[in-house]
Design an enzyme around this catalytic site. Structure first.
Site, PDB file in Angstrom:
ATOM      1  N   THR A  94      -0.444   1.874   6.697  1.00  0.00           N
ATOM      2  CA  THR A  94      -0.788   0.212   6.306  1.00  0.00           C
ATOM      3  C   THR A  94      -1.097  -0.452   7.025  1.00  0.00           C
ATOM      4  OG1 THR A  94       1.018  -1.005   4.683  1.00  0.00           O
ATOM      5  CG2 THR A  94       1.893   0.712   6.029  1.00  0.00           C
TER       6      THR A  94
ATOM      7  N   THR B 137       1.150  -1.379  -0.187  1.00  0.00           N
ATOM      8  CA  THR B 137       0.348   0.052  -0.419  1.00  0.00           C
ATOM      9  C   THR B 137       0.957   1.198   0.154  1.00  0.00           C
ATOM     10  OG1 THR B 137      -1.815  -1.225   1.588  1.00  0.00           O
ATOM     11  CG2 THR B 137      -1.776   0.982   1.362  1.00  0.00           C
TER      12      THR B 137
ATOM     13  N   ARG C  11     -14.973  -6.914   0.530  1.00  0.00           N
ATOM     14  CA  ARG C  11     -14.065  -5.886   1.195  1.00  0.00           C
ATOM     15  C   ARG C  11     -13.704  -4.681   0.588  1.00  0.00           C
ATOM     16  NH1 ARG C  11      -8.574  -4.698   2.330  1.00  0.00           N
ATOM     17  NH2 ARG C  11      -8.569  -5.171   4.673  1.00  0.00           N
TER      18      ARG C  11
ATOM     19  N   ASP D  46      -8.610  -0.519   5.467  1.00  0.00           N
ATOM     20  CA  ASP D  46      -9.012   1.255   6.061  1.00  0.00           C
ATOM     21  C   ASP D  46      -8.255   2.404   5.070  1.00  0.00           C
ATOM     22  OD1 ASP D  46      -6.011  -0.729   5.546  1.00  0.00           O
ATOM     23  OD2 ASP D  46      -5.393   1.474   7.077  1.00  0.00           O
TER      24      ASP D  46
HETATM   25  N1  ASP Z   1      -3.617  -1.505   4.831  1.00  0.00           N
HETATM   26  C1  ASP Z   1      -4.273  -2.030   3.613  1.00  0.00           C
HETATM   27  C2  ASP Z   1      -5.625  -2.643   3.594  1.00  0.00           C
HETATM   28  O1  ASP Z   1      -5.905  -3.233   4.557  1.00  0.00           O
HETATM   29  C3  ASP Z   1      -3.687  -3.447   3.216  1.00  0.00           C
HETATM   30  C4  ASP Z   1      -1.877  -2.722   3.217  1.00  0.00           C
HETATM   31  O2  ASP Z   1      -1.914  -1.378   4.148  1.00  0.00           O
HETATM   32  O3  ASP Z   1      -1.247  -3.193   3.194  1.00  0.00           O
HETATM   33  O4  ASP Z   1      -6.255  -2.725   2.462  1.00  0.00           O
END
Ligand code: ASP
Length: 356
Positions: A272, A221, A249, A252
């Site tokens: 992230t 991310t 789905r 965040d």
């Molecule tokens: N936070 C992101 C999510 O859950 C994934 C990530 O940051 O790696 O969609």
């Protein structure tokens, strides 16, 4: 530990890295007039099980180059007098366009083998925000989130409706194939095979996949936070979410207060990690609120949330932030986080591993 492979970067990669670093440092000193607010910017490209011994020198160099390019692009906007929003958008779009990250081109696959993208942006002067989720055809989700902020009475638009809005705003739609890469498809195949208890998983030979084999579901991310010469803070985050996600789905990253928050009175944050926990912990807002209510520094507020609250929840990940005085901070509880900053003194930092 034998560190010799780390020195095995090609001459070209070293020259490229040296060049971008020199340009960054050469352009970053004293270019902001004394009566202007000092500027600073921080970016991340995901947090997770990033192990030095699993990463080839070539891949490491590629990450360092793109992180440097992204932070410089944003910083150049700031020293030219541009807004913090424009600065973070230029940094984030560079990373969305890179196949190295789980955002835009190179994002992770959902269960059906398609890409669904989420993003959000917030500015800290008026607490305005724009967010988009479950996009399948927008090349730069962060730009669409920005357009929602500017041109819509709403904060969050999702799915096909968001794409109708995008067309009305003059965005070109791309095919979902534009986002797809073979290595992310292989990740999905391996996760589905694991779910079905298949013991013989598809082999990994791709050097990039090897680096994130312990984070097959996410990692990568991207996000950025900046403060400009007016003292305005902006934060933004863009992601493909989690591999094999189902049922629409959403994590965040597009949730204001969870993956992204900005308030000129305290700080801006981009997060992230495992999104479900970051939503429940209201991570980004909680950090800004702790600064405001407790009067503590940014680094302490970030550490309280990431190293204490999230750890208690058994959640891993990290955050980057900039406060109203242009201090920058990183905090993560995973083995690594792709990250870079240029602080108010113009000092460039590019890091990947915990021990960097
Ligand atoms: N936070 C992101 C999510 O859950 C994934 C990530 O940051 O790696 O969609």
């Amino acid at each position: 530990m034998d560190t010799s492979p780390r020195l095995a970067l090609s001459l070209f990669q070293l020259l490229l890295l040296a060049l971008v670093v020199c340009v960054a440092l050469g352009t970053s000193h004293d270019l902001v007039a004394a009566d202007k607010h000092p500027v600073a910017i921080v970016v991340h490209g995901g947090a997770g099980t990033i192990r030095r011994e699993l990463m080839s020198p070539e891949i490491e160099a590629e990450y360092r180059v793109i992180l440097t390019k992204a932070i410089m692009a944003g910083h150049n906007v700031l020293i030219a007098g541009g807004s913090s929003r424009d600065a973070i958008i230029s940094a984030i779009t560079l990373m969305e366009d890179s196949p190295l990250f789980n955002a835009g081109h190179g994002a992770v696959f959902n269960h059906e083998g398609n890409i669904e993208l989420d993003a959000s942006i917030m500015e800290g002067r008026a607490l305005n925000a724009g967010a988009v989720a479950a996009l399948t055809r927008i090349k730069s989700p962060i730009r669409l989130a920005n357009s929602v902020l500017d041109n819509s009475p709403h904060v969050m638009l999702v799915g096909p409706g968001a794409e109708v809005f995008a067309q009305q705003q003059g965005f070109d739609l791309v095919s979902n194939d534009y986002f797809k890469t073979d290595r992310r498809r292989l990740q999905l195949e391996r996760i589905i095979a694991q779910e079905q208890s298949v013991t013989l998983l598809p082999e990994i030979s791709d050097p990039l996949l090897l680096t994130y084999q312990f984070d097959e579901k996410k990692l990568g991310t991207v996000g950025a936070v900046a403060i400009d010469q007016n003292g305005d803070i902006a934060a933004g985050t863009s992601t493909g979410g989690m591999t094999n996600k189902r049922f629409g789905r959403v994590g965040d990253a597009p949730i204001i207060g969870a993956g992204t928050y900005a308030d000129n009175e305290s700080c801006g944050i981009s997060a992230t990690g495992h999104g479900e926990y970051f939503i429940r912990a209201a991570v980004a807002h909680d950090i800004c609120a702790r600064m405001a209510y407790k009067g503590i520094p940014l680094q302490q507020a970030q550490d309280e949330v990431v190293q204490e609250k999230l750890v208690k929840m058994d959640a891993s990940g990290g955050v980057v932030g900039v406060d109203k005085d242009a201090n920058v901070a990183f905090s993560f509880n995973s083995l690594g986080m792709y990250r870079a900053s240029i602080n108010k003194q113009g000092e460039l930092v590019v890091k990947i591993f915990k021990e960097d």
